[in-house]
Motif scaffolding. Structure first.
Motif, PDB file in Angstrom:
ATOM      1  N   ARG A  66      33.445  34.463  41.615  1.00  0.00           N
ATOM      2  CA  ARG A  66      34.429  35.177  41.011  1.00  0.00           C
ATOM      3  C   ARG A  66      35.783  34.825  41.620  1.00  0.00           C
ATOM      4  O   ARG A  66      36.260  35.016  42.663  1.00  0.00           O
ATOM      5  N   PRO A  67      36.866  34.316  40.608  1.00  0.00           N
ATOM      6  CA  PRO A  67      38.300  34.105  41.227  1.00  0.00           C
ATOM      7  C   PRO A  67      38.945  35.406  41.482  1.00  0.00           C
ATOM      8  O   PRO A  67      38.488  36.653  41.052  1.00  0.00           O
ATOM      9  N   ALA A  68      40.119  35.487  42.183  1.00  0.00           N
ATOM     10  CA  ALA A  68      40.754  36.566  42.334  1.00  0.00           C
ATOM     11  C   ALA A  68      41.616  37.098  41.147  1.00  0.00           C
ATOM     12  O   ALA A  68      41.622  36.287  40.297  1.00  0.00           O
ATOM     13  N   PRO A  69      41.369  38.315  41.211  1.00  0.00           N
ATOM     14  CA  PRO A  69      41.634  39.221  39.654  1.00  0.00           C
ATOM     15  C   PRO A  69      43.217  38.594  39.431  1.00  0.00           C
ATOM     16  O   PRO A  69      44.192  38.421  40.409  1.00  0.00           O
ATOM     17  N   LEU A  72      46.751  40.685  40.884  1.00  0.00           N
ATOM     18  CA  LEU A  72      47.277  40.346  42.208  1.00  0.00           C
ATOM     19  C   LEU A  72      48.524  39.766  42.203  1.00  0.00           C
ATOM     20  O   LEU A  72      49.460  39.818  43.127  1.00  0.00           O
ATOM     21  N   SER A  73      48.623  39.168  41.117  1.00  0.00           N
ATOM     22  CA  SER A  73      50.086  38.294  41.137  1.00  0.00           C
ATOM     23  C   SER A  73      51.285  39.123  40.826  1.00  0.00           C
ATOM     24  O   SER A  73      52.296  38.760  40.697  1.00  0.00           O
ATOM     25  N   ILE A  74      51.013  40.552  40.357  1.00  0.00           N
ATOM     26  CA  ILE A  74      52.069  41.414  40.066  1.00  0.00           C
ATOM     27  C   ILE A  74      52.545  41.979  41.291  1.00  0.00           C
ATOM     28  O   ILE A  74      53.865  42.273  41.528  1.00  0.00           O
ATOM     29  N   PHE A  75      52.029  41.638  42.659  1.00  0.00           N
ATOM     30  CA  PHE A  75      52.666  42.166  43.965  1.00  0.00           C
ATOM     31  C   PHE A  75      53.496  41.170  44.301  1.00  0.00           C
ATOM     32  O   PHE A  75      53.662  39.825  43.939  1.00  0.00           O
ATOM     33  N   TYR A  81      49.733  36.652  48.142  1.00  0.00           N
ATOM     34  CA  TYR A  81      48.875  35.610  48.844  1.00  0.00           C
ATOM     35  C   TYR A  81      47.926  36.473  50.139  1.00  0.00           C
ATOM     36  O   TYR A  81      46.614  35.953  49.668  1.00  0.00           O
ATOM     37  N   ILE A  82      48.200  37.316  50.714  1.00  0.00           N
ATOM     38  CA  ILE A  82      47.295  38.084  51.608  1.00  0.00           C
ATOM     39  C   ILE A  82      46.202  38.547  50.830  1.00  0.00           C
ATOM     40  O   ILE A  82      44.794  38.353  51.392  1.00  0.00           O
ATOM     41  N   LEU A  83      46.452  39.555  49.868  1.00  0.00           N
ATOM     42  CA  LEU A  83      45.344  40.097  48.992  1.00  0.00           C
ATOM     43  C   LEU A  83      44.493  39.085  48.496  1.00  0.00           C
ATOM     44  O   LEU A  83      43.278  39.208  48.507  1.00  0.00           O
TER      45      LEU A  83
END
Length: 450
Positions: A66-69, A72-75, A81-83
């Motif tokens: 499963r790719p990263a949600p 997470l790009s809103i941060f 990147y860390i998340l």
């Protein structure tokens, strides 16, 4: 009985922390492992459809993570990147522990964070042998998007170095990288395995080329002709004979990922200059069609920039080709351009390997390891600046498509490329990679020559 036969085959896990369909070398590893009697679990992310040979091989299992949600790009960039790394670490680890156990694991690097520590830890607790296939250095790629002295770059570099040394061994793509790994990283159990073109990357007959170009003419107007069974490059006559059109344009191909390590502005300048000389000397230069394939973050910027130029003698298309059609497009081209400028200077562009497989010469931008693949004035041409590329393209296509003095000078290019094509992936893999998986295999003759 079929399940029992699979159980008798030794299991190998192949891991890519990326799109499986855009990881051809790892696909080739999986196919060779299957061919040599292994049961393969190929782990990565979905996206581009893998090649048909992978999908049809009963001894290769595809496991998608499963790719990263997207949220997470809103941060902020650093936190995002860390998340994302933490997400990938958790998903990769649980994917590994829920898959069938294997005796050996081969990881593509880059990306190595968090893949290298996660795969090493999994191999440590399961007593699985851990191997790394070094395509490049992840920290040098990261340095392209952040400053080279950024703390993340240092952390990435030390991660690659520590866990690279903890691996049981591995492979790399150039002799220059092997030397660097040994000298500067202290990693010595490394074998060079050059990339080779897959079987589908091969020259086309005139009839095959015509059929493919007719197919493209249904999509791209610059390929089409008003006559039936004819495109701007080739024509089929009533007797079934196919020949090239005397006044046909030239077809230039460039494959790019539209990222920071491929400066498309260099080719843009060369095409701009070609438009100028074609306007001034129309009798000496052909109309030029340029196909730039690939996907990437900077594609929209450059396609809009090209659209603003309103060139008359140069037409640029940016198709995304299927795995089946991409080799045919390469084989239909007259010349390839490679803009890949390695972030480390130590890897080699797979796109050039594919172009050579299809029998076309290449002009490529110079960097440290490139001469291991492209030999200047033997199988291609190497340039340093945008002005040099502009001059090379004009020299190559002057007088095209008729034979010219400069074209006769380059005739030996095709002989050199044909020699390159004789050395296939699987024999090279059997010699250089199979010993990692079968200790009793001894290669009598090195097959690392490009």
């Amino acid at each position: 009985m079929e399940d029992e036969a699979k159980e008798e085959r030794e299991h190998v896990t192949v891991v890519v922390l990326g799109d499986l369909g855009r990881s051809p070398r790892m696909n080739y590893h999986a196919l060779s492992l299957s061919k040599e009697g292994f049961e393969v679990n190929l782990i990565g992310f979905s996206g581009t459809k893998p090649q048909i040979e992978i999908l049809s091989d009963e001894h290769i299992t595809l496991t998608y993570m499963r790719p990263a949600p997207e949220f997470l790009s809103i941060f902020p960039k650093l936190l995002s990147y860390i998340l994302k790394v933490l997400w990938q670490a958790v998903v990769l680890f649980f994917t590994l522990v829920t898959c069938p156990c294997s005796e050996k694991l081969l990881l593509q690097n880059p990306p190595g964070v968090p893949a290298m520590p996660v795969c090493w830890f999994y191999c440590f607790i399961t007593r699985t042998k851990f191997y790394v296939d070094w395509h490049n250095y992840g920290y040098t790629i990261l340095a392209l998007s952040v400053r080279p002295n950024h703390p993340l770059v240092s952390i990435y570099r030390w991660t690659e170095r520590i866990f690279g040394k903890l691996a049981h061994g591995g492979l790399c793509v150039t002799k220059a990288m092997k030397v660097d790994l040994e000298k500067n990283w202290g990693i010595r159990k490394i074998t060079v395995l050059y990339d080779r073109p897959a079987a589908r990357f091969t020259p086309l007959t005139m009839e095959e080329k015509h059929d493919f170009l007719m197919k493209l003419s249904n999509t791209y107007n610059c390929f089409s002709s008003s006559s039936p069974d004819k495109n701007v490059f080739t024509e089929r006559y009533a007797d079934g004979r196919v020949s090239e059109c005397e006044d046909r344009p030239a077809l230039l191909i460039s494959s790019t990922s539209w990222t920071e390590d491929e400066d498309f502005s260099i080719l843009f300048h060369a095409l701009e200059d070609y438009e100028r000389v074609r306007t001034e000397f129309p009798e000496h230069y052909p109309h030029l069609i340029v196909a730039v394939t690939g996907k990437g973050p900077m594609k929209a910027y450059y396609t809009s920039l090209i659209a603003e130029q309103h060139w008359v003698h140069v037409e640029v298309i940016t198709p995304w080709m299927s795995a089946e059609d991409y080799p045919k497009l390469l084989a239909s081209a007259d010349l390839g351009v490679c803009l890949h400028y390695s972030s480390s200077g130590l890897d080699l562009p797979m796109k050039v390997v594919d172009m050579f497989g299809c029998g076309i010469p290449v002009v490529a931008i110079e960097y440290q390891a490139l001469p291991e693949l492209v030999h200047h004035n033997e199988n291609g041409l190497i340039f340093k600046t945008k002005e040099e590329l502009a001059n090379l393209l004009q020299d190559w296509f002057r007088g095209f498509p008729k034979e010219t003095e400069i074209k006769e000078t380059y005739y030996d290019f095709y002989k050199s490329i044909e020699e390159f094509r004789k050395l296939k992936w699987h024999p090279c893999w059997t010699c250089n990679a199979l010993p990692l998986f079968k200790d009793e295999i001894i290669c009598k003759k090195s097959l690392t020559t490009q």
